[in-house]
Structure formats: structure tokens, C-alpha cells
Design a protein around this motif. Structure first.
Motif, mmCIF file in Angstrom:
data_model
loop_
_atom_site.group_PDB
_atom_site.id
_atom_site.type_symbol
_atom_site.label_atom_id
_atom_site.label_comp_id
_atom_site.label_asym_id
_atom_site.label_seq_id
_atom_site.Cartn_x
_atom_site.Cartn_y
_atom_site.Cartn_z
ATOM 1 N N TYR A 53 -26.512 -15.431 6.415
ATOM 2 C CA TYR A 53 -25.501 -15.257 5.368
ATOM 3 C C TYR A 53 -24.080 -15.558 5.829
ATOM 4 C CZ TYR A 53 -27.810 -13.917 1.082
ATOM 5 O OH TYR A 53 -28.527 -13.967 -0.086
ATOM 6 N N LEU A 54 -23.929 -16.410 6.863
ATOM 7 C CA LEU A 54 -22.584 -16.925 7.128
ATOM 8 C C LEU A 54 -22.202 -17.862 5.988
ATOM 9 C CD1 LEU A 54 -22.249 -17.676 10.941
ATOM 10 C CD2 LEU A 54 -21.192 -15.867 9.610
ATOM 11 N N GLU A 55 -23.216 -18.490 5.395
ATOM 12 C CA GLU A 55 -23.036 -19.162 4.106
ATOM 13 C C GLU A 55 -23.859 -18.380 3.098
ATOM 14 O OE1 GLU A 55 -20.999 -21.500 3.685
ATOM 15 O OE2 GLU A 55 -20.825 -22.573 5.602
ATOM 16 N N THR A 56 -23.317 -18.195 1.928
ATOM 17 C CA THR A 56 -24.056 -17.475 0.894
ATOM 18 C C THR A 56 -24.855 -18.481 0.077
ATOM 19 O OG1 THR A 56 -22.136 -16.051 0.789
ATOM 20 C CG2 THR A 56 -23.815 -15.740 -0.887
ATOM 21 N N PRO A 57 -26.168 -18.314 0.034
ATOM 22 C CA PRO A 57 -26.996 -19.251 -0.728
ATOM 23 C C PRO A 57 -26.632 -19.213 -2.222
ATOM 24 C CG PRO A 57 -28.357 -17.840 0.663
ATOM 25 C CD PRO A 57 -26.973 -17.287 0.708
ATOM 26 N N ASN A 58 -26.814 -20.343 -2.884
ATOM 27 C CA ASN A 58 -26.606 -20.355 -4.333
ATOM 28 C C ASN A 58 -27.821 -19.827 -5.057
ATOM 29 O OD1 ASN A 58 -25.003 -22.785 -3.184
ATOM 30 N ND2 ASN A 58 -24.022 -22.258 -5.110
ATOM 31 N N ARG A 59 -28.972 -20.038 -4.451
ATOM 32 C CA ARG A 59 -30.211 -19.606 -5.067
ATOM 33 C C ARG A 59 -31.211 -19.349 -3.943
ATOM 34 N NH1 ARG A 59 -33.424 -23.120 -8.900
ATOM 35 N NH2 ARG A 59 -31.645 -24.523 -8.884
ATOM 36 N N GLY A 60 -32.202 -18.519 -4.227
ATOM 37 C CA GLY A 60 -33.224 -18.256 -3.235
ATOM 38 C C GLY A 60 -32.932 -16.992 -2.456
ATOM 39 N N HIS A 61 -33.906 -16.601 -1.647
ATOM 40 C CA HIS A 61 -33.776 -15.323 -0.945
ATOM 41 C C HIS A 61 -34.220 -15.444 0.508
ATOM 42 C CE1 HIS A 61 -33.070 -13.630 -4.848
ATOM 43 N NE2 HIS A 61 -34.197 -14.167 -5.269
ATOM 44 N N ILE A 62 -33.656 -14.594 1.322
ATOM 45 C CA ILE A 62 -34.026 -14.508 2.733
ATOM 46 C C ILE A 62 -34.646 -13.132 2.941
ATOM 47 C CG2 ILE A 62 -33.162 -14.650 5.112
ATOM 48 C CD1 ILE A 62 -32.444 -17.145 3.639
ATOM 49 N N TYR A 63 -35.757 -13.087 3.659
ATOM 50 C CA TYR A 63 -36.347 -11.797 4.024
ATOM 51 C C TYR A 63 -36.463 -11.729 5.530
ATOM 52 C CZ TYR A 63 -37.753 -11.626 -0.878
ATOM 53 O OH TYR A 63 -37.751 -11.626 -2.245
ATOM 54 N N LEU A 64 -35.988 -10.640 6.108
ATOM 55 C CA LEU A 64 -36.162 -10.446 7.546
ATOM 56 C C LEU A 64 -36.970 -9.179 7.734
ATOM 57 C CD1 LEU A 64 -35.272 -11.572 10.375
ATOM 58 C CD2 LEU A 64 -33.571 -9.761 10.365
ATOM 59 N N ASP A 65 -38.098 -9.310 8.445
ATOM 60 C CA ASP A 65 -38.930 -8.137 8.664
ATOM 61 C C ASP A 65 -39.346 -7.497 7.347
ATOM 62 O OD1 ASP A 65 -40.073 -7.103 10.851
ATOM 63 O OD2 ASP A 65 -38.302 -6.045 11.597
ATOM 64 N N GLY A 66 -39.581 -8.323 6.340
ATOM 65 C CA GLY A 66 -40.022 -7.812 5.055
ATOM 66 C C GLY A 66 -38.909 -7.280 4.171
ATOM 67 N N GLU A 67 -37.692 -7.210 4.734
ATOM 68 C CA GLU A 67 -36.572 -6.672 3.949
ATOM 69 C C GLU A 67 -35.709 -7.803 3.437
ATOM 70 O OE1 GLU A 67 -33.744 -3.734 5.513
ATOM 71 O OE2 GLU A 67 -35.479 -2.858 6.535
ATOM 72 N N LEU A 68 -35.260 -7.642 2.189
ATOM 73 C CA LEU A 68 -34.332 -8.596 1.609
ATOM 74 C C LEU A 68 -33.070 -8.641 2.470
ATOM 75 C CD1 LEU A 68 -34.457 -10.317 -0.916
ATOM 76 C CD2 LEU A 68 -33.446 -8.412 -2.194
ATOM 77 N N PHE A 69 -32.575 -9.848 2.760
ATOM 78 C CA PHE A 69 -31.408 -9.990 3.640
ATOM 79 C C PHE A 69 -30.188 -10.427 2.830
ATOM 80 C CE2 PHE A 69 -28.558 -11.687 6.737
ATOM 81 C CZ PHE A 69 -28.834 -11.023 7.925
#
Ligand SMILES: Nc1ncnc2c1ncn2[C@@H]1O[C@H](COP(=O)(O)OP(=O)(O)OP(=O)(O)O)[C@@H](O)[C@H]1O
Ligand SMILES: [Mg+2]
Lengths: 257, 237
Positions: A53-69
Motif C-alpha cells: 500500500y505504498l501505492e493505493t490500488p484503484n480496484r482489487g484487494h490484498i490479503y496477507l496471512d488471510g487478513e485484508l491488507f
């Protein structure tokens, strides 16, 4: 099947009218090492920077260790986290930049320890012990009291790696860690990264060092024009590429070396 | 009275004003630095973005209010750059009194000179923050610092090297500029000097003593400014 450490889902990113990432999906397993390769400007750095998240995505999601990032769910809507929550999550991902970005006003030891002291509230002595430990790992402990400007590029990058290790990260991100180095200094940094890889750490690495990617990565992802054009086991992808653009890209890279 | 007696008497009177001069200088300096830091940081870290890069309604609201703030700060900077200090002081001291708010001469002096200094230092700090490579901040965010942590522990310490020389020069200028607050009856050095002159007509002695006092106050500051500048030239730390 255990869940992946990192999951990138339908990632889109644009700058103004320029669509840089056009829907990236990828998973990184625990202890897995992925190398991202591709022509200049295809979005490798942007992809890596979206992961923490140094850049904020326009769409889509990141999960780290099952948790929303970088986001949280309110009802069934996704909203951005507060800076404080985001910072706490970012602390679990180490990042190494092409330009090192050591902090010039701090000694090597303080560069590595400051986040632990100021952010995690770790006692100074404990943070310095930790700094010693990770600096030893990158063979830079003898320079603990130096200021970054007094170090060679390769040494600076190894300190930057130690700084990331001090976070005890779940995941390490490398963005062309050797591209800014004089050729004779590339080896020491690659060796350091190789040693970390052998410890079973999870990493994602953007690199133009194709031979190194083949050697160290479990999987190689070839990005082209904001998407994943080909991926697979490192040796397979590099030794017998299918995608035409990947073939010509690898050809160019070989020529250059 | 002999000359020596006169000098002794006048000096003692003028030194009473020196305390006020120093007080106004120190407090105004703090006000100006606080304003400059705050506004400079807001300007430096609210960069323009393309509207199509706004991600959500909250993002847009945050961004646009940030830009509005920058606009207001720019207006403030331009206004206070363009006004003579004396005009600002008169507006605050006489103008506000006319409108029913009587500020003391000390408050009016600190507020007026502080606002003028803040406008100048806003640009000094903005340039200071702007000179730090974006990667420095990103590396701080990447290790888990909040933007405020990054500002405090990473950006600001590097900014001092660049901003200390102009800050020291500002302090020297400020010390001398406080002379004009005698115009709103603030009992500083020039105020006592004028009173003495009207009573004694010893113009030469009195203003010579004034010069000596100002020199003694500003000389150490000037040496400090030189040291900062040497350090800034020398390198990173
Ligand atoms: N902050 C930004 N603002 C505008 N455009 C950007 C920004 N960051 C990247 N870009 C653009 O996005 C595209 C992808 O950039 P990115 O840095 O991700 O490429 P890359 O694959 O890492 O290339 P390289 O191998 O040269 O590092 C480029 O065209 C770049 O100019
Ligand atoms: Mg890049």
C-alpha cells in the motif's frame, strides 16, 4: 492446502489516464519466492508497491496471512484503514528499494533500530541487540557506528536489507535491489538475498538478473503491459518460455549480459 | 552630569527595553516557526493529484480539503509578504481596537510579527521538506511508521540542516525589526531611546548606545548562523 501467505486479487492501478495494472491475480505460499520480471514500465514496481500500500490500488484487494491488507470491511463495503492501522500492517512486510534510502542522519545501527524503538516501543538496548543480530546476518555488524554516506552502494543495500529484517517480516519485497549498483558490487547483495532465501523466507523480488531469478526463485512471473503474461516454475519459464514477448525479452536480457 | 554618568544612566534605561526586545524576539520566533512548520508541512505533503486518481468519496473529500487548505495558506503567505510590518501592527493594534478588540502592545507585536514571520518561514520549511527525497519517506512508511512518525523521526531531522541557516538569519532580522513595535508603544529599546532623547536631547550618545546594544544582541546570533551554514555546506549530518 494451507492458505497462501499473500493473495493479490484483481489488482488495478492507474496514474491519471495511464492504466498501469490491469487486473493482477497472484498467490504466494509460505516460504515461497517469486521473481517478477518484465520489460521496463510494465508495472512491476507498481505491483510490488501496491502489495504494501505504498501505492493505493484503484480496484482489487490484498490479503496477507488471510487478513485484508490496507482496508477493512464495514458491513459489506471495503474502506481504507486509518494511517495508524495501515502502519501496523506495513510493519509486517519488509521492503528493499532500488535506491536503498537509508536515512543519512542516523548511524547504521540506528537506521536498523529506530522503527523498533520509536514505533514498537522496544527498549533501546533490546533494539540494538536485534540490530546487531540482523546486521551480522548481512555481514555489516562492523559498520554499526558508521553513517550511510561512508558506505559503498553494496554495503548500503545490505544495511537496508538488515533494516527490513529487523521488522521480523512475514514477507520481504525487493524492488530491483541491485540495479543501482556498480557491477562489481552486485554479487555481495545477491549473495545476501540468496542466504535469506535459503532460510525459507517468503519473498517477492523484482529483478533484471535473470540467472539469479532462475536460481533462487521458486516461481517466475512475467509481466507485460500491466498483466501477467506467463508464470510457472522458475527454470521452466526461463529455459522454455512459451509467450512470444517473454522469449524476445529473455533474448534481450541474455544479449545484455 | 559627566559623560560617564550619562552613559551609565542611559544604558540602564535602555537595557530595561532590551529585556522586552529579547522577549518579543523569542516569542515571535517561536510563533513564526510553529506557523511555518505547520503550513510548510501542509504545503509540502498535499501535492496536486489528477482528479481521476481519486479512489473514493472519502479520498476525494480529504484531498480536496487538503487543497483548499493549501489555497488558504497561499493567500495568507502572499498577503503577509506584501504588507509592510508597520501596517500589520497598526491594523492589529489600532484597527482591532476600533472594532472593539483592544490587544496589548505586546500581544499585538507578537501576533503581527509572528504572522509575518510565519508567512516567510512557511516557504522556508516547504522548500526544506521538498528537498528530501520521496524515498526517505517511503522507506519510513515501509518499516511501519505513520506519516507523522516519518515526519518527526526521518524528515524533520534532515530538514534542519537546510532550514537552520535561514532560520538563524530570520532571527537576526527579527531582532532588529522589533524596533518598529515602539510605534505601538511597546516598551522596547527604541521606545526608551526616543523617550530619553525627547527629555535630554543627547541624541548622539543615546543612539550610539542603542547601536551597541543591538550589536551585542545580534552578534552571537550571526556567529550561530555562520556555524549552521558551514555545517549545511559540509554535508549530510
Ligand atoms: N507515481 C506515478 N505517477 C505517474 N506515473 C507513474 C507513477 N509511478 C509509475 N508510473 C508509470 O507507471 C508505469 C509503470 O511503472 P513501474 O515503475 O511500475 O514500471 P516497472 O515495471 O517497475 O519498470 P522498471 O523496470 O523501469 O522499473 C510507467 O509508465 C511509469 O511511468
Ligand atoms: Mg521498477
Amino acid at each position: 492446502m494451507s492458505e497462501p501467505l499473500l493473495k493479490v486479487e484483481n489488482l488495478h492501478k492507474s496514474f491519471g489516464s495511464l492504466d498501469v495494472l490491469k487486473g493482477i491475480d497472484l498467490e504466494l505460499g509460505r516460504g515461497e519466492k517469486i521473481a517478477l520480471i518484465g520489460p521496463s514500465g510494465c508495472g512491476k514496481s507498481t505491483c510490488l508497491r501496491c502489495v504494501n500500500y505504498l501505492e493505493t490500488p484503484n480496484r482489487g484487494h490484498i490479503y496477507l496471512d488471510g487478513e485484508l491488507f490496507g482496508e477493512k470491511k464495514v458491513g459489506d463495503r471495503h474502506v481504507h484503514m486509518s494511517e495508524k492501522e495501515l502502519a501496523r500492517q506495513r510493519a509486517t512486510i519488509g521492503m528493499v528499494f532500488q535506491g536503498f534510502y537509508l536515512w543519512p542522519h542516523l548511524t547504521v545501527r540506528d537506521n536498523v533500530a529506530i522503527a523498533q524503538i520509536k514505533v514498537n516501543g522496544m527498549a533501546r538496548s533490546e533494539a540494538y541487540d536485534l540490530a546487531g543480530e540482523v546486521l551480522r546476518k548481512v555481514h555489516m555488524e562492523h559498520k554499526s557506528d558508521e553513517y550511510p554516506e561512508r558506505l559503498s552502494g553494496g554495503q548500503q543495500q545490505r544495511v537496508a536489507i538488515a533494516r527490513a529484517l529487523a521488522q521480523r517480516p512475514k514477507l520481504l519485497l525487493f524492488d530491483e535491489p541491485t540495479s543501482a549498483l556498480d557491477p562489481e558490487l552486485v554479487g555481495e547483495v545477491l549473495n545476501t538475498i540468496h542466504e535469506l532465501a535459503n532460510e525459507g523466507r517468503s519473498m517477492m523480488l523484482v529483478t533484471h538478473e535473470i540467472a539469479f531469478a532462475r536460481e533462487v526463485a521458486d516461481r517466475v512471473i512475467f509481466m507485460d503491459d500491466g498483466g501477467i503474461a506467463e508464470q510457472g516454475p522458475a527454470k521452466e519459464v526461463i529455459d522454455s518460455p512459451v509467450n512470444k514477448r517473454l522469449k524476445s525479452f529473455l533474448g534481450q536480457m541474455l544479449e545484455r549480459h | 552630569m559627566t559623560l560617564v554618568e550619562k552613559i551609565e544612566l542611559y544604558s540602564l534605561t535602555l537595557l530595561k527595553g532590551a529585556g522586552f526586545t529579547i522577549g518579543i524576539t523569542v516569542i515571535t520566533f517561536c510563533v513564526a516557526v510553529a506557523l511555518g512548520l505547520l503550513f510548510g508541512a501542509i504545503k509540502a505533503f498535499n501535492a496536486k493529484r489528477e482528479l481521476s486518481s481519486l479512489l473514493s468519496f472519502t479520498d476525494a473529500v480529504l484531498y480536496l480539503s487538503g487543497r483548499l487548505l493549501v489555497l488558504l495558506i497561499n493567500v495568507y503567505v502572499e498577503v503577509f509578504r506584501g504588507l509592510p510590518a508597520l501596517a500589520v501592527l497598526f491594523i492589529l493594534y489600532f484597527g482591532l481596537a476600533y472594532a472593539g478588540l483592544q490587544l496589548g502592545s505586546f500581544a499585538a507585536a507578537v501576533l503581527g510579527l509572528g504572522l509575518i514571520g510565519g508567512a516567510m518561514l512557511t516557504e522556508v520549511f516547504r522548500a526544506g521538506f521538498g528537498s528530501i527525497h520521496q524515498g526517505q519517506r517511503e522507506a519510513a512508511l515501509a518499516v511501519g511508521m505513520t506519516p507523522l512518525d516519518a515526519l518527526r523521526h526521518i524528515i524533520l531531522p534532515q530538514t534542519w540542516r537546510i532550514t537552520l541557516p535561514p532560520l538563524a538569519n530570520y532571527a537576526i532580522g527579527l531582532l532588529k525589526d522589533t524596533a518598529i513595535v515602539s510605534a505601538i508603544a511597546a516598551p522596547e529599546i527604541m521606545f526608551f531611546a526616543r523617550n530619553l532623547v525627547t527629555r535630554t536631547f543627547d541624541t548622539e550618545i543615546i543612539y550610539l548606545l542603542v547601536a551597541v546594544i543591538y550589536f551585542c544582541l545580534s552578534f552571537p546570533l550571526a556567529r550561530l548562523a555562520d556555524r549552521f551554514e558551514a555545517r549545511a555546506r559540509a554535508g549530510v549530518r
